[in-house]
Design a protein around this motif. Sequence first.
Motif, mmCIF file in Angstrom:
data_model
loop_
_atom_site.group_PDB
_atom_site.id
_atom_site.type_symbol
_atom_site.label_atom_id
_atom_site.label_comp_id
_atom_site.label_asym_id
_atom_site.label_seq_id
_atom_site.Cartn_x
_atom_site.Cartn_y
_atom_site.Cartn_z
ATOM 1 N N LEU A 1 4.917 62.312 69.524
ATOM 2 C CA LEU A 1 6.060 61.943 68.484
ATOM 3 C C LEU A 1 5.717 60.546 68.327
ATOM 4 O O LEU A 1 5.876 59.877 66.953
ATOM 5 C CB LEU A 1 7.389 62.052 69.153
ATOM 6 C CG LEU A 1 7.666 63.530 69.485
ATOM 7 C CD1 LEU A 1 9.234 63.434 70.298
ATOM 8 C CD2 LEU A 1 7.689 64.179 68.335
ATOM 9 N N LEU A 2 5.359 59.635 69.187
ATOM 10 C CA LEU A 2 5.073 58.154 68.671
ATOM 11 C C LEU A 2 4.035 58.042 67.641
ATOM 12 O O LEU A 2 3.953 57.297 66.694
ATOM 13 C CB LEU A 2 4.741 57.323 69.884
ATOM 14 C CG LEU A 2 5.789 56.914 70.908
ATOM 15 C CD1 LEU A 2 5.351 56.535 72.139
ATOM 16 C CD2 LEU A 2 6.839 55.900 70.200
ATOM 17 N N VAL A 3 2.964 58.840 67.975
ATOM 18 C CA VAL A 3 1.886 59.045 66.978
ATOM 19 C C VAL A 3 2.234 59.666 65.649
ATOM 20 O O VAL A 3 2.006 59.418 64.597
ATOM 21 C CB VAL A 3 0.606 59.531 67.454
ATOM 22 C CG1 VAL A 3 -0.396 60.086 66.510
ATOM 23 C CG2 VAL A 3 0.058 58.960 68.756
ATOM 24 N N ALA A 4 3.159 60.894 65.931
ATOM 25 C CA ALA A 4 3.483 61.542 64.410
ATOM 26 C C ALA A 4 4.296 60.841 63.711
ATOM 27 O O ALA A 4 4.457 60.986 62.639
ATOM 28 C CB ALA A 4 3.863 63.142 65.087
ATOM 29 N N THR B 1 2.226 56.041 61.859
ATOM 30 C CA THR B 1 1.628 56.837 60.648
ATOM 31 C C THR B 1 0.404 56.132 59.775
ATOM 32 O O THR B 1 -0.031 56.867 59.126
ATOM 33 C CB THR B 1 2.741 57.392 60.069
ATOM 34 O OG1 THR B 1 3.463 56.227 59.748
ATOM 35 C CG2 THR B 1 3.611 58.354 60.908
ATOM 36 N N SER B 2 0.597 54.950 60.245
ATOM 37 C CA SER B 2 -0.365 54.125 59.132
ATOM 38 C C SER B 2 -1.696 54.514 59.462
ATOM 39 O O SER B 2 -2.204 54.581 60.736
ATOM 40 C CB SER B 2 -0.086 52.637 59.371
ATOM 41 O OG SER B 2 -1.102 51.864 58.640
ATOM 42 N N PRO C 1 -0.918 64.178 59.052
ATOM 43 C CA PRO C 1 -1.979 63.411 58.419
ATOM 44 C C PRO C 1 -1.495 62.844 57.151
ATOM 45 O O PRO C 1 -0.811 63.248 56.461
ATOM 46 C CB PRO C 1 -2.874 64.425 58.047
ATOM 47 C CG PRO C 1 -2.062 65.953 57.871
ATOM 48 C CD PRO C 1 -0.924 65.564 58.933
ATOM 49 N N GLY C 2 -2.146 61.819 56.614
ATOM 50 C CA GLY C 2 -1.802 61.062 55.572
ATOM 51 C C GLY C 2 -2.554 59.828 55.236
ATOM 52 O O GLY C 2 -2.906 59.220 56.340
ATOM 53 N N THR D 1 5.878 58.112 54.852
ATOM 54 C CA THR D 1 7.191 57.924 54.455
ATOM 55 C C THR D 1 7.522 58.460 52.890
ATOM 56 O O THR D 1 8.734 58.326 52.686
ATOM 57 C CB THR D 1 7.608 56.477 54.477
ATOM 58 O OG1 THR D 1 6.574 55.649 53.720
ATOM 59 C CG2 THR D 1 7.503 55.920 55.689
ATOM 60 N N HIS D 2 6.535 58.755 52.490
ATOM 61 C CA HIS D 2 6.735 59.299 50.835
ATOM 62 C C HIS D 2 7.052 60.471 50.769
ATOM 63 O O HIS D 2 6.495 61.419 51.381
ATOM 64 C CB HIS D 2 5.563 58.953 49.986
ATOM 65 C CG HIS D 2 5.596 59.643 48.702
ATOM 66 N ND1 HIS D 2 6.399 59.056 47.786
ATOM 67 C CD2 HIS D 2 5.041 60.886 48.112
ATOM 68 C CE1 HIS D 2 5.953 59.641 46.511
ATOM 69 N NE2 HIS D 2 5.462 60.587 46.754
#
Length: 634
Positions: free
Chosen positions: A97-100, A104-105, A414-415, A420-421
């Motif tokens: 969850l910390l990574v997901a 996220t950057s 992934p992104g 956040t968008h």
Amino acid sequence: MSILLLILVILSLSVTQMLMGGNHIAFCLPGYGLLALAALLSWWPRRRTLIPRGATECLVAALLFCAYISIRALFSPEQYLARTDLYNALAGVLLYLLVALNLTSARWRLLLVGAILVLAVINCAIGAVQFTKGEFVPFSFLPHPVYRNRASGFYGYPNHLSGFLEIALMLGLGVAFWSRCASWVKVLAGYISGATLLGILITGSRGGYISTTVGLLVFALLSLVLVGKLASGRLLGVLFASLLIISGVAWGVKQVMWKSSFLQTRAEQTLTVDASRMRLWQAAWKQFRLQPVVGTGSGTYLYYGRQFRNPAIHTDPIHAHNDYFELLGEYGIIGLICAVIFVETHLRRGWSSLTRRVEEGSIFQGIGSNSLALTIGALSAAAACLTHCLLDFNLHIPANLLTAAVVFGLLSTPGEGPETHVSEEEPGLSPLLRLGLPVLGILTLVRILPTAPAEYFAERARALIAQAQRPESVDLNIALESIAQRGLTWNPHDPFLHYAMATALATQGDLASDPTKKEAFYTEAVESYRQQVAAAPGDVYALLALAQGLDTVKQFAESEPIFARAVELDPKGGFSHLAYGQHFFLQDKLAEAETQFHLAFEFGAWEPARFGLNQVQDKRREKTEGASPAPATN
């Protein structure tokens, strides 16, 4: 705040790995505590950030899988065994969850991958020393089994090192080939990937060879798909270059193999059928048939692996050497379904992100994409990891479980840049749901902190028991008794601490010269053995220890049913029959002792069984000679 979370995550991965991969509970608790701290700090900086709706399916699948493992562990018959899976599940979902949701950057994720590559380099360096010079212990205070000249790095077990290195290799290749990083970073990632591949070779892990090959094939196929979509005019050139790279890698691997007869033998055996593993899988299948829906409970393969062991398995079957069979036996069909849902949603999510970005090929401008590099690396790493799980208990090692959690966290969201968008047509989920992460962190701390002191003393006791001079030293056994007593004040139901206490008392009894003191020590030891059995009633070795303690104080009638129970739980275990045979020999029941010693020999305890049979023959010879009539005298 993101940099603080990243530091805590990297520290957690590093500490857990350096402490033998966290393969004892005491060794994984520091890293898990760091993750819980990171979870507590995670909410405030993202308290107003929506959760991307596209990640919902993956997040729900992960929480469902973790929830089932945790609930089944809480209601398992052996809490001492179950808490390992419980702690691993909680820590794994925290890191996931910390990574997901927080890291996220693409920038933070690349730094996290960089830390994993640094750990891979350090492990390879240690493994190179172990491969060339034999036994090498990174930290003297840690136990370290010897695997000849096979590289094992921090882990102490070569197969587990290869399980980590194969993930690092795929992530490194993703950065080297598909990222937008500076050229020197990509070249460095490529060199590290090459060193990591060499590290996998010198582990001698056949499962690692197979899973690495699968991961490389997946990486190559994904890369070809992208090249075909984004640069179809250059496809032939890329194919030719790829063939050159593959040929060069194959040539290098061959050169390394030819310099070591041991590696040649391991490579030749890679595709041969491993009969011993298949026998372990058969035991797990029989275990599954006992309770097919929910399984027999967390950690219980340790017991059922003994009960259903094949006669050809002479070592203690601690794990099934197949994470899927072990999951099926311990957690049943429900557990396997939860695992399949978790894996399928994440692989589909990663593939969807990949194909979507291919359709938006204009964003690459011929120079790659950091999020694309992470997605390709994560998909390839997942393929390698899931393949290795077919051949070993890779995800039962906390350090490798945490690394896999990073991989699946990368796939879940992934992104490019922070996730956040969200579009007006597909709004995100409420930021209040992010409170679940600190709540899980609190639950983790509540579970692990009360047991941490007892585990610390248990590890100190384990180190003392292993000292070669302890059986002849009164002082060392007094120290062992004191350590065990201190640990039991924190956790009076820890079976290992009761065993340590009993061992210290029994050895003091062996060394005592006063018969009264000797008897008192033995009596106290028996009581500690009883406490051990009460805490772990299904443990064959706890039963044998109690029965042998009772034999020491001549309580044969009481020890008899305990020996019988041990043999019932481990009917094809050589040392169970050996101990039973010694029990009969002490009572001068030579026929029964001989039968048990023969069974012990049949089931692998060859040398001690042969010694026992010789003792029986000597005893019979003494009786025959003693019964011979005395010569007549004038």
